[in-house]
Design a protein around this motif. Structure first.
Motif, mmCIF file in Angstrom:
data_model
loop_
_atom_site.group_PDB
_atom_site.id
_atom_site.type_symbol
_atom_site.label_atom_id
_atom_site.label_comp_id
_atom_site.label_asym_id
_atom_site.label_seq_id
_atom_site.Cartn_x
_atom_site.Cartn_y
_atom_site.Cartn_z
ATOM 1 N N ARG A 14 51.201 50.940 34.018
ATOM 2 C CA ARG A 14 52.146 49.657 33.823
ATOM 3 C C ARG A 14 52.830 49.786 35.878
ATOM 4 N NH1 ARG A 14 57.925 50.426 31.339
ATOM 5 N NH2 ARG A 14 57.054 50.734 29.432
ATOM 6 N N LYS A 66 50.003 48.893 37.326
ATOM 7 C CA LYS A 66 48.860 46.870 37.195
ATOM 8 C C LYS A 66 49.659 46.102 37.455
ATOM 9 C CE LYS A 66 44.854 49.845 36.185
ATOM 10 N NZ LYS A 66 43.808 50.426 35.566
ATOM 11 N N SER A 67 50.600 46.326 36.147
ATOM 12 C CA SER A 67 51.008 44.695 35.901
ATOM 13 C C SER A 67 52.837 44.668 36.839
ATOM 14 C CB SER A 67 51.640 44.547 34.767
ATOM 15 O OG SER A 67 52.383 45.804 33.595
ATOM 16 N N ARG A 123 55.882 43.180 38.795
ATOM 17 C CA ARG A 123 56.545 42.441 39.659
ATOM 18 C C ARG A 123 56.334 43.330 41.380
ATOM 19 N NH1 ARG A 123 62.612 41.268 37.736
ATOM 20 N NH2 ARG A 123 62.831 43.538 38.067
ATOM 21 N N ASN A 132 52.190 46.596 43.579
ATOM 22 C CA ASN A 132 51.387 47.343 42.991
ATOM 23 C C ASN A 132 51.395 48.400 43.548
ATOM 24 O OD1 ASN A 132 48.728 48.766 42.852
ATOM 25 N ND2 ASN A 132 47.330 46.975 43.203
#
Length: 497
Positions: free
Chosen positions: A448, A450-451, A453, A456
């Motif tokens: 989660r 990595k994606s 908003r 990172n």
């Protein structure tokens, strides 16, 4: 007219009465002020206040004892001498108090007793000198009955102590710096010692003392300090350095932002405040207990999240508005008050509650207990998350408070995560994140991350530690030994990252 003059004279205090009133004001004022002076290095715990009260009572009792023994065949000059000693010692505190406080924090003394030495050295002697005043005033009294004189002067001294307690608490500390209050107490101490305002010789020594006070009290602050305030709760300072503006509360860094207006966080630990976004699908409404510079609340409001932020100190809100661009908006509602009281009175559910009201030297225990954590549980929705920003070491004796907080939260929530924010053995920010949902694996959080908003969070997820709290207590409203758990942190350097 004559009756009016007689009335005015009857209410005019004698020099002995003035000296006793001043001794009460200054002795109690110094006792109250000691709590503010010691808090940045030794905290505001029961051990600190026990040391202050105990040393003050000991110093006064010794002063009373030796004052009574030496009061035979004295004159008012002898009384004045002890007032002068008091003024001189307080003047020295303006110059050397901070230096000794720093040195004493490094002494190898068990943490719970560590405040005794600085209290004894900084505030013991002037309080001891002031203990001589009442016995001397009784001896100099024109009353034939010494029992009556004794009762009279101790009543007068107690009235002065009451004035000193209320005046220092509600007026001096909220309005003036510590050095300015020292200045006032030193000047006040010397006034009854002036034998005659018409005699130039009697003004020489007081003049020298007051000149020293003014010079010491006007020592310029460092060039990068842009704002200072003494609030009812703490000393506050805003400082600029290398393009970063930092808010210090009680001498500890609390919030920071880039002066050029960048939205990036100055300190990496704030990235962990986004961890709840990995643990649930939606975050629409959050509460921050503790504001500081309101860096994170403003960032979340800009993300179109509804943010309530409650800060107990109106002085902190004022500083944030003036120097950290804080302004309320459709998405940001700022309140002043106690966070627990605010949460109890709140209506509706929050998605996430952030508890960011702790400092290295001071923790409001009522925001740490099982009952409080149950309140956060009750005030969040079915996927609710709570984030507790703790200052502690990651392991070892200095981690006792963090582990106790972990165990307390774990007694309420379904899953708890422990995130040290820096690879150091020093005191640091430990983020304890708890969720009503079952525990996610490191791999699941990593996917989660990595994606997510905007940030990172892979490195942050990588710092997740599985810990065993060990033999530390679950904190409760009727037993929360926060001071004891935090003792190993006294004198420990704080590595903010």
């Amino acid at each position: 007219m004559n009756l009016q003059n007689l009335s005015a004279q009857s209410f005019r205090p004698t020099r002995q009465q003035a000296a006793v009133i001043v001794s009460g004001i200054v002795s109690m004022g110094l006792e109250i002020l000691a709590g503010r002076v010691l808090a940045p290095e030794f905290g505001n715990s029961i051990y600190t206040w026990g040391s202050i009260i105990g040393v003050s009572m000991l110093a006064l009792s010794l002063g009373y004892h030796y004052g009574g023994k030496s009061s035979k065949n004295i004159s008012f000059n002898d009384l004045s001498r002890y007032l002068t000693y008091t003024a001189l010692y307080i003047t020295a505190l303006i110059y050397f108090g901070d230096m000794f406080l720093t040195l004493s924090s490094a002494l190898p003394i068990p943490a719970r007793y560590s405040a005794i030495i600085p209290v004894a050295v900084l505030f013991g002697p002037p309080t001891y000198f002031l203990g001589f005043i009442s016995p001397y005033a009784v001896q100099l009294s024109k009353k034939e009955d010494k029992g009556e004189a004794s009762g009279h002067f101790y009543a007068v001294g107690t009235a002065g102590s009451i004035l000193g307690a209320f005046g220092t608490t509600f007026f001096l500390i909220p309005a003036f710096s510590v050095n300015s209050i020292y200045t006032f107490f030193a000047a006040l101490s010397i006034i009854p010692a002036i034998s005659s305002f018409r005699d130039p010789k009697s003004l020489l020594l007081p003049g020298i003392i007051i000149a020293g006070i003014v010079l010491g009290g006007s020592t310029p602050v460092s060039g990068n300090t842009v704002y200072e305030d003494s609030t009812p709760y703490q000393e506050l300072r805003v400082s600029d350095s290398d393009g970063v503006r930092t808010l210090y509360l009680g001498g500890q860094p609390q919030s920071a932002t880039y002066i050029n207006g960048s939205d990036d966080y100055v300190w990496d630990y704030l990235d962990y405040f986004h961890m709840p976004f990995l643990m649930r699908d939606d975050v629409e409404k959050v509460l921050f207990i503790g504001g500081g510079g309101f860096t994170a609340p403003q960032r979340f409001a800009e993300m179109n999240i509804s943010v309530d932020a409650v800060e107990i100190d109106p002085g902190v809100v004022k500083a944030a508005e003036q120097y950290f661009n804080l302004s309320e908006s459709e998405n940001l509602d700022v309140r002043t008050g106690d966070g627990r009281n605010f949460l109890e009175a709140s209506e509706g559910d929050y998605d996430v509650i952030y508890v960011d009201a702790y400092r290295k030297a001071e923790v409001p225990f009522h925001l740490t207990t099982q009952e409080f954590m149950q309140l956060t549980y009750n005030k969040t929705d079915e996927d609710g998350v709570v984030v507790s920003n703790v200052i502690s070491t990651a392991s070892g004796p200095g981690s006792e408070f963090a582990r106790s907080q972990y165990r307390t939260i774990d007694s309420v929530y379904e899953s708890v995560y422990y995130f040290p924010t820096a690879d150091t053995s020093l005191a640091q920010n430990i983020e304890i994140v708890a969720s009503k949902n079952s525990r996610m694996s490191r791999e699941g959080l990593g996917d989660r991350a990595k994606s997510y908003r905007g940030l990172n969070l892979s490195d942050e997820v990588g710092n997740l530690e599985d810990i065993s709290p060990g033999d530390v207590p679950v904190l409760k409203d009727d037993y929360a030994p926060v001071e004891e758990l935090m003792n190993p942190l006294i004198g420990e350097k704080y590595n903010i990252n």
